[in-house]
Design a protein around this motif. Structure first.
Motif, mmCIF file in Angstrom:
data_model
loop_
_atom_site.group_PDB
_atom_site.id
_atom_site.type_symbol
_atom_site.label_atom_id
_atom_site.label_comp_id
_atom_site.label_asym_id
_atom_site.label_seq_id
_atom_site.Cartn_x
_atom_site.Cartn_y
_atom_site.Cartn_z
ATOM 1 N N SER A 42 6.246 -2.089 2.261
ATOM 2 C CA SER A 42 6.085 -1.024 1.475
ATOM 3 C C SER A 42 8.271 -0.491 1.377
ATOM 4 O O SER A 42 7.652 0.547 1.096
ATOM 5 C CB SER A 42 5.057 -0.552 1.500
ATOM 6 N N HIS A 43 8.928 -1.021 1.354
ATOM 7 C CA HIS A 43 10.388 -0.378 1.131
ATOM 8 C C HIS A 43 10.286 0.375 -0.049
ATOM 9 O O HIS A 43 10.000 -0.284 -0.778
ATOM 10 C CB HIS A 43 11.070 -1.379 1.641
ATOM 11 N N ASP A 44 10.453 1.456 -0.167
ATOM 12 C CA ASP A 44 11.542 1.687 -1.236
ATOM 13 C C ASP A 44 12.142 1.493 -2.332
ATOM 14 O O ASP A 44 12.234 1.816 -3.690
ATOM 15 C CB ASP A 44 12.156 3.570 -1.255
ATOM 16 N N TYR A 45 12.284 -0.444 -2.001
ATOM 17 C CA TYR A 45 12.685 -0.934 -3.201
ATOM 18 C C TYR A 45 12.310 -1.524 -3.152
ATOM 19 O O TYR A 45 12.631 -2.588 -4.756
ATOM 20 C CB TYR A 45 14.615 -1.512 -3.054
ATOM 21 N N GLY A 46 11.156 -2.114 -3.547
ATOM 22 C CA GLY A 46 10.067 -2.751 -3.501
ATOM 23 C C GLY A 46 9.484 -2.525 -5.058
ATOM 24 O O GLY A 46 9.446 -1.867 -5.861
ATOM 25 N N PRO A 47 9.160 -3.343 -5.812
ATOM 26 C CA PRO A 47 8.846 -3.591 -7.437
ATOM 27 C C PRO A 47 7.450 -3.212 -7.364
ATOM 28 O O PRO A 47 7.088 -3.205 -6.475
ATOM 29 C CB PRO A 47 8.734 -5.006 -7.842
ATOM 30 N N ARG A 48 6.813 -2.225 -8.540
ATOM 31 C CA ARG A 48 6.055 -1.412 -8.764
ATOM 32 C C ARG A 48 4.977 -2.796 -8.069
ATOM 33 O O ARG A 48 3.705 -1.915 -7.713
ATOM 34 C CB ARG A 48 5.827 -0.666 -9.828
ATOM 35 N N ARG A 49 5.162 -3.596 -9.205
ATOM 36 C CA ARG A 49 4.236 -4.433 -9.410
ATOM 37 C C ARG A 49 4.564 -6.215 -9.071
ATOM 38 O O ARG A 49 5.774 -6.118 -8.984
ATOM 39 C CB ARG A 49 3.576 -4.656 -10.326
ATOM 40 N N MET A 50 4.039 -7.281 -8.222
ATOM 41 C CA MET A 50 4.088 -8.261 -8.539
ATOM 42 C C MET A 50 2.860 -8.807 -7.668
ATOM 43 O O MET A 50 1.770 -8.756 -7.432
ATOM 44 C CB MET A 50 5.074 -8.159 -7.263
ATOM 45 N N VAL A 51 3.488 -10.569 -8.007
ATOM 46 C CA VAL A 51 2.671 -11.067 -7.737
ATOM 47 C C VAL A 51 2.617 -12.853 -6.910
ATOM 48 O O VAL A 51 3.817 -12.569 -6.264
ATOM 49 C CB VAL A 51 2.289 -12.047 -9.005
ATOM 50 N N ALA A 52 1.505 -12.449 -6.503
ATOM 51 C CA ALA A 52 1.923 -13.573 -4.643
ATOM 52 C C ALA A 52 1.561 -14.695 -4.940
ATOM 53 O O ALA A 52 -0.120 -14.005 -4.776
ATOM 54 C CB ALA A 52 1.435 -12.424 -3.617
ATOM 55 N N VAL B 264 1.044 -16.136 2.481
ATOM 56 C CA VAL B 264 1.664 -14.377 1.945
ATOM 57 C C VAL B 264 0.991 -13.555 2.585
ATOM 58 O O VAL B 264 -0.704 -13.486 2.953
ATOM 59 C CB VAL B 264 2.193 -14.272 0.658
ATOM 60 N N GLU B 265 1.566 -12.412 3.632
ATOM 61 C CA GLU B 265 0.811 -11.377 3.749
ATOM 62 C C GLU B 265 1.147 -10.165 3.196
ATOM 63 O O GLU B 265 2.325 -10.015 2.776
ATOM 64 C CB GLU B 265 1.096 -11.051 5.759
ATOM 65 N N TRP B 266 1.355 -9.141 3.387
ATOM 66 C CA TRP B 266 1.757 -7.671 2.920
ATOM 67 C C TRP B 266 1.032 -6.424 4.340
ATOM 68 O O TRP B 266 0.315 -6.484 4.428
ATOM 69 C CB TRP B 266 1.503 -7.504 2.024
ATOM 70 N N THR B 267 2.013 -5.560 4.071
ATOM 71 C CA THR B 267 2.018 -4.684 4.965
ATOM 72 C C THR B 267 2.689 -3.641 4.652
ATOM 73 O O THR B 267 2.990 -3.121 3.509
ATOM 74 C CB THR B 267 2.466 -4.901 6.398
ATOM 75 N N ALA B 268 1.779 -2.215 4.745
ATOM 76 C CA ALA B 268 2.073 -0.620 4.348
ATOM 77 C C ALA B 268 2.772 -0.394 5.649
ATOM 78 O O ALA B 268 3.968 0.456 4.798
ATOM 79 C CB ALA B 268 1.323 -0.017 5.232
ATOM 80 N N ASP B 269 3.709 -0.396 6.215
ATOM 81 C CA ASP B 269 4.947 -0.467 7.288
ATOM 82 C C ASP B 269 6.127 -1.089 6.007
ATOM 83 O O ASP B 269 6.256 -2.144 5.950
ATOM 84 C CB ASP B 269 4.840 -0.826 8.547
ATOM 85 N N PRO B 270 7.446 -0.207 5.839
ATOM 86 C CA PRO B 270 8.861 -0.424 5.126
ATOM 87 C C PRO B 270 9.125 -1.937 6.013
ATOM 88 O O PRO B 270 9.432 -2.446 6.063
ATOM 89 C CB PRO B 270 9.459 0.570 4.528
ATOM 90 N N GLY B 271 9.310 -1.347 7.830
ATOM 91 C CA GLY B 271 9.970 -2.604 8.239
ATOM 92 C C GLY B 271 11.103 -2.888 8.349
ATOM 93 O O GLY B 271 11.955 -1.926 7.099
ATOM 94 N N GLU B 272 11.795 -3.373 8.347
ATOM 95 C CA GLU B 272 13.087 -4.535 8.467
ATOM 96 C C GLU B 272 13.618 -4.359 6.828
ATOM 97 O O GLU B 272 14.933 -3.861 6.575
ATOM 98 C CB GLU B 272 13.498 -5.220 9.466
ATOM 99 N N ASN B 273 12.609 -5.049 6.909
ATOM 100 C CA ASN B 273 13.044 -5.287 4.901
ATOM 101 C C ASN B 273 13.545 -3.552 4.199
ATOM 102 O O ASN B 273 14.615 -4.055 3.402
ATOM 103 C CB ASN B 273 11.564 -5.640 4.103
ATOM 104 N N GLU B 274 12.828 -2.596 5.012
ATOM 105 C CA GLU B 274 13.381 -1.368 4.403
ATOM 106 C C GLU B 274 15.138 -0.905 4.892
ATOM 107 O O GLU B 274 16.116 -1.000 4.083
ATOM 108 C CB GLU B 274 12.721 0.396 4.705
#
Length: 409
Positions: free
Chosen positions: A18-28, A158-168
């Motif tokens: 969930s980093h700040d530069y992620g898209p509002r919506r995406m398909v996975a 594919v997995e996802w997390t609420a944590d921005p993590g290193e991707n941020e």
């Protein structure tokens, strides 16, 4: 020579964050579970809905045309396929994906025609030639939710997390690189080219990067000024790369344009992120108003500096605000303008220079500033009129190129 990177052992298994530069919506698309997800980033990244899907008959990442594999990476929804479709294979709805993307081309991957589409016949797992297929009712629902340019992450798992993590951290670094890219372009500097990987750009675009450099340098030499603004930056990680996409506002003498771009980035041997591929797409927003809003503040600062220099009889500061070829009424050239003001100041100092109702508009040469000007000097003379200035870019600031005044009372 192609950089034929082997497929990742076991396939690509990203954890989207969930980093700040992620898209509002995406398909996975999860190939292992044969499931398509719609994800939304709104405090935090979460699942909106899911549908069963079917992917390529052969497992693993797509490498060559006809291998019956579904590619793994970050792709983007293209236009709806406007042609008669085989109902059994495609249902009645299909959207293209941008496979092969620039990194796929660098890695020597071949093939094409990868779609997200419906499937009219009996629905079974791993049953396409490489596309991602949904049941017809699900595809119909999906067509109301997806749009051109929406990112599609396809992976083995594919997995996802609420944590921005290193991707941020990485996304923020890439956004900074992108803004610096725009800055060096605006400065018409050779540092602009350092943002690219010449060898990988040559592979992704199929033409010598030197031709791009030569073309840009010719443009730099022909333009008195260039301004570049980037906005609406988004970023996602791929298997061995990142993608940023953004809107770009470009302006030079007599022209302006807004376009959308995607940049594909890889780290070099020193760990620096460099652009290895590009795609041009329609902009998500016309940036003209945002550009003008940003430049309005700069124009107001120039006018305020000009007002203070005039009122303070600061010859050096006053003269520094004019372009060498500036025109002020019937005076031509910054030196002539300053000499005229010095003579007036020596005779009668000003006691008031007022600026009110200032407006800023676009002008083919830069910006046009207009305002009500109130003037009074120590001898008791006063006047009121409308002042119009044309400002031209000068590095990080602006210079007054022309100045006209008209008494209004």
């Amino acid at each position: 020579m192609l950089c034929t990177a082997p497929a990742l052992a076991g396939g690509w298994t990203p954890t989207l964050s969930s980093h700040d530069y992620g898209p509002r919506r995406m398909v996975a698309v999860d190939k292992e579970d044969q499931t398509l997800f719609m994800l939304e980033r709104r405090s935090p990244l979460h699942e909106l809905y899911r549908f069963p899907c079917t992917t390529g008959q052969s497992e693993g990442d797509k490498l060559v045309e006809g291998d019956l594999r579904t590619p793994e990476g970050v792709y983007f929804v293209g236009y709806r396929i406007n042609q008669d479709l085989d109902w059994d294979l495609y249902g009645n709805l299909a959207y293209s994906l941008n496979y092969p993307n620039p990194v796929d081309r660098i890695n020597g991957k071949t093939g094409g025609g990868i779609w997200i589409h419906g499937r009219g016949k009996t629905f079974v797992p791993r049953d396409t030639r490489g596309c991602v297929a949904l049941k017809v009712p699900d595809m119909r629902y999906m067509s109301k939710e997806i749009s051109y340019g929406m990112p599609v992450v396809i992976a083995r798992d594919v997995e996802w997390t609420a944590d921005p993590g290193e991707n941020e951290v990485v996304a923020d670094s890439l956004a900074s690189e992108l803004r610096d890219w725009a800055k060096t372009w605006q400065e018409q500097s050779d540092d602009f080219f350092k943002h690219y990987d010449p060898a990988l750009m040559t592979l992704s675009e199929g033409q010598d990067f030197k031709g791009f450099v030569d073309h840009k340098r010719r443009i730099f030499a022909s333009k008195a000024w260039i301004q570049v603004m980037v906005d609406n930056i988004r970023a996602l990680p791929g298997p061995d790369y990142w993608v940023t996409w953004f809107d770009q506002y470009y302006r030079t003498t007599g022209m302006a344009s807004t376009t959308g771009k995607r940049f594909y980035w890889k780290q070099d041997a020193d760990g620096r992120w460099r652009i290895v591929g590009r795609e041009y797409v329609p902009a998500s927003e016309d940036l003209t108003d945002k550009y003008l809003a940003a430049k309005t503040g700069e124009a107001k600062a120039v006018v305020e500096a000009w007002r203070k220099a005039w009122l303070g009889m600061d010859t050096e500061a006053y003269g520094s605000l004019y372009a060498p070829q500036a025109v002020q009424g019937n005076r031509s050239g910054a030196t002539s303008i300053v000499d005229y003001k010095k003579a007036l100041w020596a005779k009668t100092p000003p006691v008031r220079v007022g600026v009110d109702h200032l407006t800023v508009a676009m002008h083919p040469q830069g910006l046009q500033v207009a305002f009500d000007q109130t003037f009074a000097d120590k001898a008791g003379y006063s006047d009121f009129g409308r002042k119009t200035m044309v400002l031209v870019p000068d590095g990080k600031s602006w210079k007054i190129e022309s100045e006209q005044w008209r008494r209004t009372r």
